[in-house]
Enzyme design. Structure first.
Site, PDB file in Angstrom:
ATOM      1  N   GLU A   1      26.571  28.024   4.105  1.00 42.89           N
ATOM      2  CA  GLU A   1      26.405  27.890   4.645  1.00 42.89           C
ATOM      3  C   GLU A   1      26.375  26.596   6.187  1.00 42.89           C
ATOM      4  O   GLU A   1      25.894  25.422   5.209  1.00 42.89           O
ATOM      5  CB  GLU A   1      24.961  28.353   5.452  1.00 42.89           C
ATOM      6  CG  GLU A   1      24.746  30.129   5.021  1.00 42.89           C
ATOM      7  CD  GLU A   1      24.086  30.001   3.779  1.00 42.89           C
ATOM      8  OE1 GLU A   1      24.403  28.706   3.001  1.00 42.89           O
ATOM      9  OE2 GLU A   1      23.733  30.937   3.404  1.00 42.89           O
TER      10      GLU A   1
ATOM     11  N   GLU B   1      28.834  33.204  13.264  1.00 42.68           N
ATOM     12  CA  GLU B   1      27.650  33.931  13.886  1.00 42.68           C
ATOM     13  C   GLU B   1      26.674  32.815  14.676  1.00 42.68           C
ATOM     14  O   GLU B   1      26.909  31.329  14.735  1.00 42.68           O
ATOM     15  CB  GLU B   1      27.584  34.195  12.904  1.00 42.68           C
ATOM     16  CG  GLU B   1      27.819  35.348  11.687  1.00 42.68           C
ATOM     17  CD  GLU B   1      26.717  35.805  10.520  1.00 42.68           C
ATOM     18  OE1 GLU B   1      26.896  36.399  10.589  1.00 42.68           O
ATOM     19  OE2 GLU B   1      26.731  34.656  10.038  1.00 42.68           O
TER      20      GLU B   1
ATOM     21  N   ASP C   1      32.576  32.920   8.513  1.00 42.20           N
ATOM     22  CA  ASP C   1      32.108  33.797   9.501  1.00 42.20           C
ATOM     23  C   ASP C   1      31.731  32.404  10.603  1.00 42.20           C
ATOM     24  O   ASP C   1      32.129  31.205  10.302  1.00 42.20           O
ATOM     25  CB  ASP C   1      30.904  33.572   8.744  1.00 42.20           C
ATOM     26  CG  ASP C   1      31.243  35.449   7.757  1.00 42.20           C
ATOM     27  OD1 ASP C   1      31.354  35.778   8.363  1.00 42.20           O
ATOM     28  OD2 ASP C   1      29.786  35.525   7.332  1.00 42.20           O
TER      29      ASP C   1
ATOM     30  N   ASN D   1      30.082  30.493   7.488  1.00 44.77           N
ATOM     31  CA  ASN D   1      30.235  30.366   6.044  1.00 44.77           C
ATOM     32  C   ASN D   1      31.137  30.948   5.554  1.00 44.77           C
ATOM     33  O   ASN D   1      32.325  31.214   6.158  1.00 44.77           O
ATOM     34  CB  ASN D   1      28.868  31.319   5.626  1.00 44.77           C
ATOM     35  CG  ASN D   1      28.600  31.638   4.603  1.00 44.77           C
ATOM     36  OD1 ASN D   1      28.588  30.267   3.183  1.00 44.77           O
ATOM     37  ND2 ASN D   1      27.393  32.844   4.898  1.00 44.77           N
TER      38      ASN D   1
ATOM     39  N   GLU E   1      35.064  35.871   3.221  1.00 46.16           N
ATOM     40  CA  GLU E   1      34.601  36.265   4.310  1.00 46.16           C
ATOM     41  C   GLU E   1      34.952  34.526   4.942  1.00 46.16           C
ATOM     42  O   GLU E   1      34.373  33.490   3.882  1.00 46.16           O
ATOM     43  CB  GLU E   1      32.976  36.871   4.480  1.00 46.16           C
ATOM     44  CG  GLU E   1      33.077  37.307   5.939  1.00 46.16           C
ATOM     45  CD  GLU E   1      31.803  37.843   5.738  1.00 46.16           C
ATOM     46  OE1 GLU E   1      31.182  38.169   6.941  1.00 46.16           O
ATOM     47  OE2 GLU E   1      31.804  38.766   4.758  1.00 46.16           O
TER      48      GLU E   1
END
Length: 323
Positions: free
Chosen positions: A145, A120, A118, A135, A116
Site C-alpha cells: 500500500e 481506492e 487498486d 495497492n 489486483e
C-alpha cells in the site's frame, strides 16, 4: 492510517450513487458519442437495482449512477478481460459527510492467488481530506500500500485516474501526473502481475470497518444516499479470451488489442506489438512527478513500515532504492 493495512478488502452490500460517462477512445483520437454502450461493455455484478444509466452531459455519452444507502452498494466489471493495458476514468467523489465510504477503480483477476491493481478513495468527515489508497496484489499477496492526500478537492469536479500496466511496470497517475510506480522485479524473485488476465472494476461500498481512521469513524447513514460520479472511461489494452485466463502471453495471437472509449465501437487488431503503453516507463519527467507526490502528499508507504516488516523491508523496496 486510514486502513488496517494488509487486510483483504471485502465486497459488502451497501449503496452509493456513482456516475460513469462511457466513451471509447483509441490512440489516434476519440470516436463520436454513438456506438457500444455501457451494457455492451460492462456487467453489473451487484446492486443492480442501484445502477442507473443516463445521458447527463448533453453530448450523448452515457452516465452510470451507483448509490450507497443502508440497503446495498453496487459495482460493475468489464465484459472483456485484459493482459496489460492502459485504463483511465474520471471520477467525482462523494461530497460532504463521507466517512466509511469507499469508491474504487481497479483491475483484478479471480481466485485466492489473484492479481489486483487498486485505486481506492476513502471518505472522511466534512473538511477533512480524502485518502487515495493504492495497492498491488500479485499471486494473492498484497500488502503493498501507498496512500496519498490529493492536491485538489476531488468532490468539486471530475479528475482523471489512470492505471498503466505493462511487463515493465505499473504506473498510477492522477490528471496525467504519475504518483506511483511499481516495477517488475520478477527476475529477482518478487511476484508481479504478469500472467493473469484481469477485468476492470468500479464500485462504491461501505468500508467503515477500516476506511476512515482505521475504522474508528463510521458511516453517518442520515447523510445517505451518497453520490459519486464516474465518466470518460478510456482504455488501450490487450483483450484475451475469457476461457484462456492469461494464456498465450501478453499481446500475442491469443489476444486482440482494443483501443476504445465506451461510446464508440471497439477496434480490434493484432496484439503482437501492443500499443505505445506497452514499453512505457516513467522517464525523467515522470520520476520528477512521483518524487513531488511522495514529498508533498504521501501519508503512508509500506516500504517504510518497520512495524509491519520487522524482518526487513520487502525486496522490491530495496531493489527500487538501488536503481
Amino acid at each position: 492510517m486510514a486502513r488496517a493495512l494488509g487486510q483483504q478488502r471485502g465486497r459488502p452490500a451497501l449503496v452509493i450513487v456513482v456516475v460513469l460517462v462511457v466513451a471509447w477512445c483509441c490512440v489516434d483520437g476519440c470516436w463520436g458519442a454513438r456506438g457500444r454502450g455501457f451494457h455492451e461493455e460492462f456487467d453489473v455484478i451487484w446492486g443492480e437495482d442501484h445502477v442507473r444509466v443516463t445521458d447527463e452531459d448533453g453530448a450523448g455519452r452515457q452516465v452510470v449512477a451507483l448509490t450507497l444507502d443502508q440497503s446495498s452498494g453496487s459495482g460493475f466489471q468489464s465484459n472483456d478481460q485484459f493482459l496489460f493495458g492502459e485504463f483511465s476514468i474520471e471520477m467525482k467523489l462523494v461530497t460532504g459527510e463521507s466517512p466509511g465510504t469507499v469508491a474504487t477503480f481497479y483491475l483484478t483477476s479471480e481466485g485466492e492467488a489473484h492479481d489486483e491493481i487498486d485505486f481506492e478513495f476513502l471518505g472522511n468527515v466534512s473538511g477533512e481530506p480524502y485518502v487515495m489508497h493504492t495497492n498491488v496484489f500479485a499471486q494473492g499477496k498484497g500488502d503493498r500500500e501507498q496512500q496519498f492526500y490529493l492536491w485538489f478537492d476531488p468532490t468539486a469536479d471530475f479528475h482523471n485516474y489512470t492505471i498503466l500496466w505493462n511487463p515493465l511496470n505499473i504506473i498510477f497517475s492522477v490528471d496525467g501526473k504519475p504518483v506511483r510506480e511499481f516495477k517488475n522485479h520478477e527476475a529477482a524473485g518478487v511476484p508481479y502481475p504478469s500472467n493473469q488476465a484481469m477485468r476492470v472494476h468500479a464500485s462504491l461500498w461501505n468500508g467503515d470497518f477500516w476506511a476512515t481512521r482505521g475504522g474508528q469513524v463510521k458511516i453517518n447513514w442520515t447523510a445517505s444516499p451518497f453520490v459519486a460520479s464516474y465518466r470518460a472511461y478510456t482504455y488501450s489494452a490487450c483483450a484475451v479470451p475469457a476461457a484462456g485466463g492469461g494464456g498465450g502471453g501478453p499481446c500475442s495471437s491469443s489476444g486482440r488489442q482494443v483501443n476504445s472509449t465506451a461510446a464508440g465501437a471497439a477496434m480490434p487488431s493484432t496484439c503482437d506489438s501492443g500499443g505505445a503503453w506497452m514499453g512505457k516507463q516513467l522517464g525523467t519527467d515522470g520520476e520528477r512527478d512521483v518524487a513531488w507526490a511522495r514529498a508533498n502528499y504521501m501519508i503512508y508507504d509500506y516500504c517504510g513500515d518497520q512495524w509491519r516488516f520487522p524482518q526487513g523491508r520487502p525486496a522490491e523496496c530495496i531493489l527500487d532504492q538501488r536503481t
